[in-house]
Design an enzyme around this catalytic site. Structure first.
Site, PDB file in Angstrom:
ATOM      1  CB  SER A   1      -0.950  -0.050   1.198  1.00 37.29           C
ATOM      2  OG  SER A   1      -1.890   0.988   1.159  1.00 37.29           O
TER       3      SER A   1
ATOM      4  CG  ASP B   1      -4.973  -2.392   0.377  1.00 34.45           C
ATOM      5  OD1 ASP B   1      -3.741  -2.234   0.393  1.00 34.45           O
ATOM      6  OD2 ASP B   1      -5.683  -2.299   1.386  1.00 34.45           O
TER       7      ASP B   1
END
Length: 569
Positions: free
Chosen positions: A76, A305
């Protein structure tokens, strides 16, 4: 780049480090807007290395050992900081101190403090074409602009012998398409198999940093080579940035990314299993052959993600240093390879429901989703090693600061302004992100001075540690003399200039100031979502007289409650 043949696979055991050298891997955890804190940590670490190596070049009396940054793994926001490191480290750039009002030439500060802001995410131009499906609740075109800006960064060339060439980058990503595998079993038919699909994925890169000769032995078949100097547009650099954007594409909030890679990359995947004698061995695991035949040389998937599957990519950084079967020595008098994790949110999420009668079906489904995420991140082996005080091959930097009452300390997400709203609050105010960046620098200075140490009898440091003229670099910890892995010299030495604690940014943001932009974004989302509805008059009346007002009131109330709970309002 040399044109010798590539090695066949990732090595089971990597070559030993150079003499008198600590090899370093950085594991940058997912952080949402807490990426500003991690960026501050990196800014100080890189500055400390610059000052130390400049002192060595000038023959000053400083520790003589070496450090070599060999790899960075990221999830991330950690992936964003990883690609920014790869872009910036070949060049000189100024570092940020609390007295500085603005430092636009520092790429980490410029991106995380000045550019990444919620107002850039509340535009509506991405929704102008009502025939295009809604890709995310927020407008992520600003991220594309920031990514292009980062790739264009350059400065005066700077020799950094503490950066490996290549610098290996590994970014986690959730592969929504998945990679199919088949396990054969004895059965009624000859082709009886149990099929599985893997969604936890990663992308690997070998970045030419221009720091000395390129060591081809450290590039593996599933690494994408990224050249130096970059000459944009460049497909490899674009792929590197796209991987970071995919890794940071928070589901629903930020736009997912399409990733294209070589299908043969998956032919390099292996697992470590015990044999019949209890010894570990590496076993290749190849995807289904019919999938290879169907896809051909390239494979595309939608990536989101990476933190959803692996938010603390410690093992990826460790394996890059040691190899699939290698191990980094753990004892203080033997350690020569270290993984340093930067994690703005090391604390766990709240526990789930205890009593069945206390929740409804929506809360149960929400708890189930949280359970999937938490279980995917649970790593018992890492917990066991982290609890062992004798392990010197892994370290952690996490936020810490005195509470406002001065009697306690805030830790983890509680210590940073980005800690409210599940890590999203940092996007709401530049003052929040500036605080977190400066706190990251301060925490890094304290960490390097007081915690990033090895026993003074470690062979890498033992020679200079015995010199009385350098005794002021040593620290006593638990009755044992310790030496710093990265010594602090010059302006990084807290005795010369200590990075001060930034003021807590309470009251720096008024939620009411954001509501007009939120209202405009909600209206645009509504317009696209209802573009094909037949009874538009009734839906328009319901939206403009009731639903929108309720949503705005709810958003404003929840935002204010979160800021109050976090002592920001």
């Amino acid at each position: 780049m040399p044109d010798t043949d590539l090695p066949l696979a990732h090595p089971e055991i990597t070559p030993p480090p150079r003499a008198y050298t600590f090899e370093l891997g950085l594991a940058l955890a997912g952080a949402v807007s807490g990426g500003a804190y991690a960026a501050g940590v990196l800014d100080f670490v890189y500055e400390a290395l610059e000052h130390w190596y400049e002192a060595k070049r000038n023959k000053l009396p400083v520790p003589s050992h070496d450090v070599l940054l060999r790899d960075i793994s990221g999830a991330s926001a950690g992936s964003i900081n990883g690609v920014m490191s790869a872009v910036a480290l070949p060049y000189a750039f100024p570092h940020v101190h609390i007295a500085d009002v603005d430092v636009p030439d520092n790429p980490f500060y410029d991106v995380w403090v000045k550019r990444i802001d919620i107002r850039g995410f509340l535009g509506t131009d991405d929704l102008k074409d009502k025939n295009v499906p809604i890709a995310s609740l927020l407008d992520t075109r600003s991220l594309d602009d920031i990514a292009a800006h980062v790739l264009r960064f350059e400065g005066p060339p700077l020799a950094r012998p503490y950066v490996a060439n290549p610098l290996k980058l590994v970014f986690t990503v959730t592969n929504l398409r998945g990679v199919p595998y088949a396990v054969p079993f004895a059965g009624a038919t000859a082709d009886a198999v149990h099929s599985m699909v893997a969604h936890e994925d990663y992308l690997r890169f070998a970045v030419d940093t221009g720091q000395g000769p390129y060591d081809r032995a450290w590039q593996y078949p599933d690494d994408l080579y990224v050249p130096h100097p970059k000459q944009l547009p460049d497909r490899a650099w674009t792929s590197l940035m796209n991987a970071a954007l995919a890794s940071s594409a928070f589901p629903g909030g930020l736009r997912y990314r399409e990733v294209e890679r070589r299908w043969s990359d998956y032919m390099q995947r292996t697992v470590v299993v015990p044999d019949e004698h209890g010894r570990s061995r590496v076993v290749p695991i190849e995807p289904r052959r019919d999938a290879w035949d169907r896809h051909g040389p390239t494979y595309r998937f939608v990536g989101v993600d990476g933190g959803a599957m692996d938010n603390e990519p410690f093992e990826l950084a460790r394996t890059e240093l040691a190899g699939t079967l290698g191990r980094n020595p753990r004892r203080g008098d033997e350690v020569n390879r270290i993984v340093l994790m930067v994690d703005p949110f090391p604390e766990p999420d709240d526990l789930g429901p205890e009593f069945a009668a206390s929740i409804n079906i929506v809360e149960a489904l929400t708890a189930l989703f949280a359970s999937w995420k938490q279980q995917a991140r649970f790593k018992p082996r890492e917990i066991a090693l982290a609890l062992d005080d004798a392990v010197y091959s892994r370290f952690l930097i996490a936020p810490t600061r005195p509470a406002l009452d001065g009697t306690t300390r805030w830790l983890g997400g509680r210590a940073i302004a980005a800690g409210a709203l599940g890590g999203f609050s940092g996007f709401f105010a530049e003052a929040y992100r500036r605080h977190d960046f400066l706190l990251g620098r301060r925490n890094a200075q304290r960490f390097l001075a007081e915690h990033f140490l090895v026993p003074a009898n470690n062979p890498i440091v033992a020679g200079w540690a015995a010199d009385p003229a350098l005794a002021h670099f040593l620290r006593d910890r638990d009755g044992v003399r310790h030496a710093p892995v990265i010594p602090l010299v010059g302006h990084c030495d807290p005795g010369q200039r200590e990075d001060l604690l930034p003021d807590w940014p309470k009251g720096a943001f008024d939620p009411a100031s954001l509501m007009p932009a939120v209202k405009k974004r909600l209206d645009a989302l509504y317009s696209v979502a209802t573009a094909t509805w037949k009874d538009k008059i009734l839906t328009w009346l319901a939206w403009h007289t009731y639903a929108r007002r309720k949503l705005l009131d709810f958003a404003s109330r929840k935002l204010l409650e979160a800021l109050q709970k976090h002592d920001l309002w």
